[in-house]
Write an enzyme that holds these catalytic residues in place. Sequence first.
Site, mmCIF file in Angstrom:
data_model
loop_
_atom_site.group_PDB
_atom_site.id
_atom_site.type_symbol
_atom_site.label_atom_id
_atom_site.label_comp_id
_atom_site.label_asym_id
_atom_site.label_seq_id
_atom_site.Cartn_x
_atom_site.Cartn_y
_atom_site.Cartn_z
ATOM 1 N N ARG A 59 60.903 -18.909 18.261
ATOM 2 C CA ARG A 59 61.918 -20.332 18.313
ATOM 3 C C ARG A 59 63.454 -19.614 18.508
ATOM 4 O O ARG A 59 64.644 -19.139 19.090
ATOM 5 C CB ARG A 59 62.095 -21.156 17.565
ATOM 6 C CG ARG A 59 60.912 -22.050 17.704
ATOM 7 C CD ARG A 59 60.256 -23.129 16.639
ATOM 8 N NE ARG A 59 60.596 -22.231 15.857
ATOM 9 C CZ ARG A 59 58.963 -22.907 15.218
ATOM 10 N NH1 ARG A 59 58.417 -22.683 15.977
ATOM 11 N NH2 ARG A 59 58.701 -22.518 14.142
ATOM 12 N N GLU A 96 52.461 -17.310 3.233
ATOM 13 C CA GLU A 96 52.304 -18.926 2.051
ATOM 14 C C GLU A 96 50.374 -17.844 1.771
ATOM 15 O O GLU A 96 50.473 -18.059 0.717
ATOM 16 C CB GLU A 96 52.459 -19.687 2.727
ATOM 17 C CG GLU A 96 52.313 -20.743 1.737
ATOM 18 C CD GLU A 96 52.135 -22.094 2.273
ATOM 19 O OE1 GLU A 96 52.569 -22.166 3.759
ATOM 20 O OE2 GLU A 96 52.612 -22.877 1.466
HETATM 21 C C1 PRP Z 1 58.424 -20.171 11.306
HETATM 22 C C2 PRP Z 1 60.507 -20.310 11.423
HETATM 23 C C3 PRP Z 1 60.308 -18.428 11.466
HETATM 24 C C4 PRP Z 1 59.763 -18.735 9.797
HETATM 25 C C5 PRP Z 1 60.377 -18.538 8.527
HETATM 26 O O1 PRP Z 1 57.901 -18.829 11.696
HETATM 27 O O2 PRP Z 1 60.564 -19.780 12.852
HETATM 28 O O3 PRP Z 1 59.959 -17.223 11.599
HETATM 29 O O4 PRP Z 1 58.726 -19.357 9.630
HETATM 30 O O5 PRP Z 1 60.014 -18.798 7.512
HETATM 31 P P1 PRP Z 1 59.755 -17.137 5.971
HETATM 32 O O6 PRP Z 1 61.830 -17.129 5.807
HETATM 33 O O7 PRP Z 1 59.216 -18.438 4.706
HETATM 34 O O8 PRP Z 1 59.066 -16.137 6.464
HETATM 35 P P2 PRP Z 1 56.367 -19.212 12.013
HETATM 36 O O9 PRP Z 1 55.834 -18.079 10.774
HETATM 37 O O10 PRP Z 1 55.666 -20.337 11.464
HETATM 38 O O11 PRP Z 1 55.829 -18.541 13.732
HETATM 39 P P3 PRP Z 1 56.228 -19.058 14.404
HETATM 40 O O12 PRP Z 1 57.334 -19.161 14.919
HETATM 41 O O13 PRP Z 1 55.159 -18.189 15.790
HETATM 42 O O14 PRP Z 1 55.891 -20.668 15.086
HETATM 43 N N1 ADE Z 2 58.335 -22.344 8.688
HETATM 44 C C1 ADE Z 2 58.537 -22.737 6.559
HETATM 45 N N2 ADE Z 2 58.537 -23.807 6.858
HETATM 46 C C2 ADE Z 2 58.873 -25.098 7.724
HETATM 47 C C3 ADE Z 2 59.675 -25.959 8.244
HETATM 48 N N3 ADE Z 2 59.448 -26.910 6.845
HETATM 49 N N4 ADE Z 2 59.641 -26.526 8.738
HETATM 50 C C4 ADE Z 2 59.672 -25.657 10.418
HETATM 51 N N5 ADE Z 2 59.314 -24.671 10.378
HETATM 52 C C5 ADE Z 2 59.306 -23.747 8.750
#
Ligand code: PRP
Ligand code: ADE
Length: 174
Positions: A59, A96
């Site tokens: 995103r 995680e």
């Molecule tokens: C989500 C979000 C951030 C990240 C934040 O992405 O868009 O990039 O998690 O989490 P953090 O601060 O604990 O690192 P995600 O890893 O779900 O990947 P995606 O954007 O490909 O769905």
């Molecule tokens: N990435 C980690 N935690 C999240 C949350 N609560 N909602 C959306 N993206 C996330």
Amino acid sequence: MKTVQDYIRTIPDFPHEGIMFRDVTTLFNDPRGFRIAIDQLLHPYAGQPIDKVVGLEARGFILGGAIAHQLSLGFVPIRKNGKLPGKTIEQSYTLEYGEAVMEVHDDALQPGERVLLVDDLLATGGTAEAGIKLIERMGAQVMGCAFVIDLPDIGGRAKLEALGMDVHALCQFE
Ligand code: PRP
Ligand code: ADE
């Protein structure tokens, strides 16, 4: 008048039971919501000496692309590993459960370039920290880290500020 936070939808128990998923697709879907989010994200950095916008998959690409266009700057994607076609540098980071790897093209930034890092959400800060490490390993400098959402209880902002980062977030969820 609706705020940025008002456009964000919460989906309980996604992707795991107990997680309140903050869904920005409803913000992106609304023309006014998307515009005010982009305007507010770039506001502290307009007129600052920034050379490139870097977005974190996925995103962060949508937000970072719009910000780069508005500031008339180039855009650099940092991707999950295995997606970029050219020569890359890699950085592992903690999820995680387990580890993941992000990467960037090794010629995407030049030493001394000043960068704005963008993503939708800051949770543990692990993803953003991996991005910062990649940017700094290329000799570039992070001028700011901009997020739509900060989850302060999870500690990402504190982690990035301890690294000396300027953190800008538009809203918080407990
Ligand atoms: C989500 C979000 C951030 C990240 C934040 O992405 O868009 O990039 O998690 O989490 P953090 O601060 O604990 O690192 P995600 O890893 O779900 O990947 P995606 O954007 O490909 O769905
Ligand atoms: N990435 C980690 N935690 C999240 C949350 N609560 N909602 C959306 N993206 C996330």
